[in-house]
Design an enzyme around this catalytic site. Structure first.
Site, mmCIF file in Angstrom:
data_model
loop_
_atom_site.group_PDB
_atom_site.id
_atom_site.type_symbol
_atom_site.label_atom_id
_atom_site.label_comp_id
_atom_site.label_asym_id
_atom_site.label_seq_id
_atom_site.Cartn_x
_atom_site.Cartn_y
_atom_site.Cartn_z
ATOM 1 N N LYS A 155 0.851 -1.201 0.000
ATOM 2 C CA LYS A 155 0.000 0.000 0.000
ATOM 3 C C LYS A 155 0.877 1.237 0.000
ATOM 4 O O LYS A 155 1.714 1.414 0.875
ATOM 5 C CB LYS A 155 -0.915 -0.016 1.231
ATOM 6 C CG LYS A 155 -1.699 1.297 1.460
ATOM 7 C CD LYS A 155 -2.687 1.192 2.629
ATOM 8 C CE LYS A 155 -3.314 2.528 2.965
ATOM 9 N NZ LYS A 155 -4.275 2.456 4.109
ATOM 10 N N ASP A 208 -3.015 10.110 3.652
ATOM 11 C CA ASP A 208 -4.403 9.673 3.810
ATOM 12 C C ASP A 208 -5.175 10.663 4.678
ATOM 13 O O ASP A 208 -5.080 10.641 5.902
ATOM 14 C CB ASP A 208 -4.429 8.272 4.460
ATOM 15 C CG ASP A 208 -5.850 7.733 4.612
ATOM 16 O OD1 ASP A 208 -6.779 8.323 4.025
ATOM 17 O OD2 ASP A 208 -6.005 6.701 5.318
ATOM 18 N N LYS A 218 -10.864 12.422 7.892
ATOM 19 C CA LYS A 218 -10.400 12.051 9.235
ATOM 20 C C LYS A 218 -10.441 13.263 10.153
ATOM 21 O O LYS A 218 -10.274 14.389 9.696
ATOM 22 C CB LYS A 218 -8.932 11.571 9.159
ATOM 23 C CG LYS A 218 -8.726 10.191 8.573
ATOM 24 C CD LYS A 218 -7.247 9.837 8.604
ATOM 25 C CE LYS A 218 -6.986 8.477 7.964
ATOM 26 N NZ LYS A 218 -7.624 7.357 8.678
ATOM 27 N N ASP A 263 1.356 6.269 5.537
ATOM 28 C CA ASP A 263 0.389 5.351 4.936
ATOM 29 C C ASP A 263 0.908 4.673 3.662
ATOM 30 O O ASP A 263 0.180 3.925 3.007
ATOM 31 C CB ASP A 263 -0.933 6.082 4.673
ATOM 32 C CG ASP A 263 -2.145 5.187 4.859
ATOM 33 O OD1 ASP A 263 -2.011 4.119 5.502
ATOM 34 O OD2 ASP A 263 -3.233 5.535 4.353
ATOM 35 N N ASP A 295 -12.475 6.595 3.501
ATOM 36 C CA ASP A 295 -11.277 6.412 4.334
ATOM 37 C C ASP A 295 -10.816 4.951 4.352
ATOM 38 O O ASP A 295 -9.739 4.645 4.850
ATOM 39 C CB ASP A 295 -11.568 6.917 5.759
ATOM 40 C CG ASP A 295 -10.292 7.149 6.559
ATOM 41 O OD1 ASP A 295 -9.205 7.140 5.952
ATOM 42 O OD2 ASP A 295 -10.408 7.347 7.792
ATOM 43 N N GLU A 320 -9.570 3.410 1.967
ATOM 44 C CA GLU A 320 -9.020 3.560 0.610
ATOM 45 C C GLU A 320 -7.904 2.564 0.301
ATOM 46 O O GLU A 320 -7.681 2.227 -0.861
ATOM 47 C CB GLU A 320 -8.501 4.990 0.405
ATOM 48 C CG GLU A 320 -7.066 5.275 0.909
ATOM 49 C CD GLU A 320 -6.868 5.073 2.401
ATOM 50 O OE1 GLU A 320 -7.864 5.114 3.152
ATOM 51 O OE2 GLU A 320 -5.715 4.844 2.839
ATOM 52 N N ARG A 335 -7.521 -0.680 0.893
ATOM 53 C CA ARG A 335 -7.991 -1.924 0.285
ATOM 54 C C ARG A 335 -8.435 -1.704 -1.159
ATOM 55 O O ARG A 335 -8.326 -2.598 -1.995
ATOM 56 C CB ARG A 335 -9.131 -2.513 1.143
ATOM 57 C CG ARG A 335 -10.333 -1.623 1.264
ATOM 58 C CD ARG A 335 -11.270 -2.029 2.401
ATOM 59 N NE ARG A 335 -10.746 -1.623 3.705
ATOM 60 C CZ ARG A 335 -11.360 -1.829 4.861
ATOM 61 N NH1 ARG A 335 -12.526 -2.469 4.892
ATOM 62 N NH2 ARG A 335 -10.839 -1.418 5.994
HETATM 63 N N1 BES Z 1 -4.515 4.378 6.844
HETATM 64 C C1 BES Z 1 -5.656 4.054 7.615
HETATM 65 C C2 BES Z 1 -5.350 3.061 8.743
HETATM 66 C C3 BES Z 1 -4.438 3.555 9.831
HETATM 67 C C4 BES Z 1 -4.956 4.042 11.008
HETATM 68 C C5 BES Z 1 -3.067 3.443 9.698
HETATM 69 C C6 BES Z 1 -4.108 4.455 12.022
HETATM 70 C C7 BES Z 1 -2.223 3.866 10.695
HETATM 71 C C8 BES Z 1 -2.723 4.359 11.867
HETATM 72 C C9 BES Z 1 -6.734 3.445 6.734
HETATM 73 O O1 BES Z 1 -6.773 3.906 5.424
HETATM 74 C C10 BES Z 1 -8.053 3.771 7.336
HETATM 75 O O2 BES Z 1 -8.367 4.936 7.404
HETATM 76 N N2 BES Z 1 -8.794 2.750 7.757
HETATM 77 C C11 BES Z 1 -10.069 2.952 8.347
HETATM 78 C C12 BES Z 1 -11.000 1.908 7.789
HETATM 79 C C13 BES Z 1 -12.441 2.098 8.161
HETATM 80 C C14 BES Z 1 -12.968 3.357 7.518
HETATM 81 C C15 BES Z 1 -13.225 0.890 7.711
HETATM 82 C C16 BES Z 1 -9.922 2.789 9.853
HETATM 83 O O3 BES Z 1 -9.171 1.944 10.292
HETATM 84 O O4 BES Z 1 -10.558 3.566 10.561
HETATM 85 ZN ZN ZN Z 2 -4.990 4.621 4.670
HETATM 86 MN MN MN Z 3 -7.928 5.679 5.291
#
Ligand code: BES
Ligand code: ZN
Ligand code: MN
Length: 484
Positions: A250, A255, A262, A273, A332, A334, A336
């Site tokens: 990734k 992000d 966020k 990210d 968010d 994104e 996947r």
């Molecule tokens: N990049 C984030 C995950 C992340 C969170 C990495 C904290 C490092 C530290 C990812 O893209 C994300 O935002 N995931 C969401 C998914 C949800 C919307 C289903 C999450 O984990 O809140």
């Molecule tokens: Zn992310």
């Molecule tokens: Mn995200």
């Protein structure tokens, strides 16, 4: 086109020698903790060291650093702990602490009786510090030059470990670079420059090529940004390869969450990210330099996730590379979505194994904390990856993909949706989504490194603040294991 990082980490210089240097500012000597303090090595130990250390109360405890002067020679003793149960990672971590305590030392010598590899890694990984962009540099940028003294036979371990450590530090540099300086276009150019002289091949798909070939996930995530996405394919084709491996990473260079924005607190950490892509690039470079006899295709999915008038909306339905559709519930989620395209593309090559790494979910931190990666996938490869990671000193734990999580991805309008409306098992539902894009009968593993990739607290062992380079050493070990 080639792009070099504006700033890279400071690291000590290490060199190998079969002879102790005539003179060094400091001798670096391991000590262990038995019933009493012990000095378990014979070379580079001045007479009277044990007494001098005992006099100041050194115990040999793991991570303990003791400075003593013996006839004008500075000796820095570093504690390894209990000598009976020493693992390579105990050595690496203790040497990492040592490397961070060398301020003011210009030249030093260390014996490699406890393993040339672990010592070099401890020095180069623990000694890494990211200087950033301060105009008045408070930190001393002078780095020590350290001679590692060993037998002829130690040299090859020294060289191999130096290569691996350089890859880890490269991954750290990439993660540490702010998103205004590292974005998909220049990241792809960086990869093109980084492979020069390694025998690796690189192919970059720009936004036009992505559009033309139907990479709908990368396009959907990238289209809110003024900086277009890239898919970078790095390949290693050694002559004697017995296995074919796909690595996917990734590469979200920032992000924001997109339209599902966020909250502002700690959003700056989202420069990390792209940690999964940095990890896979670092491992691929190391594999080539080490000449590991495995065919490798590495796919780095690069995009910047931004909210704007052109951004993807919740409710949009997109078509991925290969034709599967996703309903975007949450912009968010994104990672996947860009990975799906790369996984489908990677699967076309029919690899024996597919391993993907990503800072995929906050749920990984909730479940396993900041330092332990979650590994999902087909049972055998999942367990193998988690175990090899732990052997390398990179904590990782196998996680299940429970049957009922399949329900969470059902969409009324698309093959899958990219998020579910529940707080349950966020890491595992993401793993399920990944699974949907891996080709049939391919053994696969997904490594969620959301926490481990970026250290937001103080340095520990050989892990610095900020980018950690987590996972590079795991993948190198897995590739070596595949090579047999
Ligand atoms: N990049 C984030 C995950 C992340 C969170 C990495 C904290 C490092 C530290 C990812 O893209 C994300 O935002 N995931 C969401 C998914 C949800 C919307 C289903 C999450 O984990 O809140
Ligand atoms: Zn992310
Ligand atoms: Mn995200």
């Amino acid at each position: 086109m080639s792009f070099t990082l504006p700033v890279t980490g400071l690291v000590p210089t290490v060199s190998f020698s079969t002879k102790a240097p005539k003179q060094s500012d400091a001798l670096l000597v391991p000590v262990t903790q038995g019933d009493t303090l012990e000095v378990p090595v014979t070379s580079l130990v001045p007479a009277g060291l044990f007494e001098a250390l005992e006099a100041v109360g050194a115990t040999g405890k793991h991570g303990e650093i003791t400075r003593v002067l013996i006839d004008d020679q500075l000796v820095i003793a570093f504690g390894l702990g209990d000598a009976e149960e020493l693992s390579d990672d105990d050595v690496r971590r203790a040497v990492g602490v040592l490397a961070r305590s060398l301020r003011g030392v210009e030249t030093a010598a260390i014996s490699c009786e406890f393993g040339a590899g672990a010592i070099v890694e401890g020095l180069l990984l623990g000694g890494y510090s990211y200087p950033g962009f301060k105009t008045s540099s408070s930190e001393d940028s002078a780095q020590p030059a350290i001679t590692v003294v060993g037998e002829k036979e130690d040299k090859e371990f020294f060289v191999a470990s130096e290569i691996v450590a350089e890859s880890v530090n490269l991954a750290r540099d990439l993660v540490n670079t702010p998103a205004n300086m590292l974005y998909p276009e220049v990241y792809a150019e960086f990869v093109q420059g980084a492979v020069k002289g390694t025998g690796l091949k690189v192919e970059v798909l720009d936004e036009k090529a992505l559009e033309k070939d139907g990479y709908g996930g990368l396009i959907a995530v990238g289209k809110g940004s003024a900086r277009p996405p890239r898919l970078v394919h790095v390949s290693w084709s050694p002559r004697k390869a017995s296995k074919k491996v796909a690595l996917v990473g990734k590469g979200i260079t920032f992000d924001t969450g997109g339209i599902s924005l966020k909250p502002p607190s700690n959003m700056e950490n989202m420069i990390s990210d792209m940690g999964g892509s940095a990890m896979m690039l670092g491992a691929t470079l190391a594999a080539a330099r080490l000449d590991i006899p495995v065919r490798i295709d590495t796919w780095l999915s690069m995009a910047e996730n931004m909210p704007s008038g052109t951004a993807t909306h919740p409710g949009d339905v997109i078509t991925h590379y290969g034709g599967k559709t996703s309903e975007i519930i949450n912009t968010d989620a994104e990672g996947r979505v860009v990975l799906a395209d790369a996984l489908a593309r990677a699967s076309e090559e029919q690899p024996d194994y597919l391993i993907e790494a990503s800072t995929l979910t906050g749920a990984q931190l909730v479940a396993l904390g900041a330092r332990t990666a979650g590994v999902m996938g087909t049972n055998e490869l999942r367990d193998r990856v988690a175990e090899l990671a732990r052997d390398a000193g990179e904590p990782a734990w196998a996680m299940p993909l429970p049957e009922e999580t399949a329900e969470d991805l059902k969409s009324p309008v698309a093959d899958v949706r990219n998020s579910h409306n529940s707080r349950n098992a966020g890491m595992l539902v993401a793993g399920r989504y990944i699974e949907a894009f891996v080709g049939e009968d391919i053994e696969w593993a997904h490594i969620d490194i959301a926490g481990p990739t970026y250290n937001t607290s103080a340095a520990f062992g050989y892990t610095p603040k900020r980018g950690t380079g987590f996972g590079v050493r795991t993948i190198v070990e897995v590739l070596r294991d595949f090579a047999g």
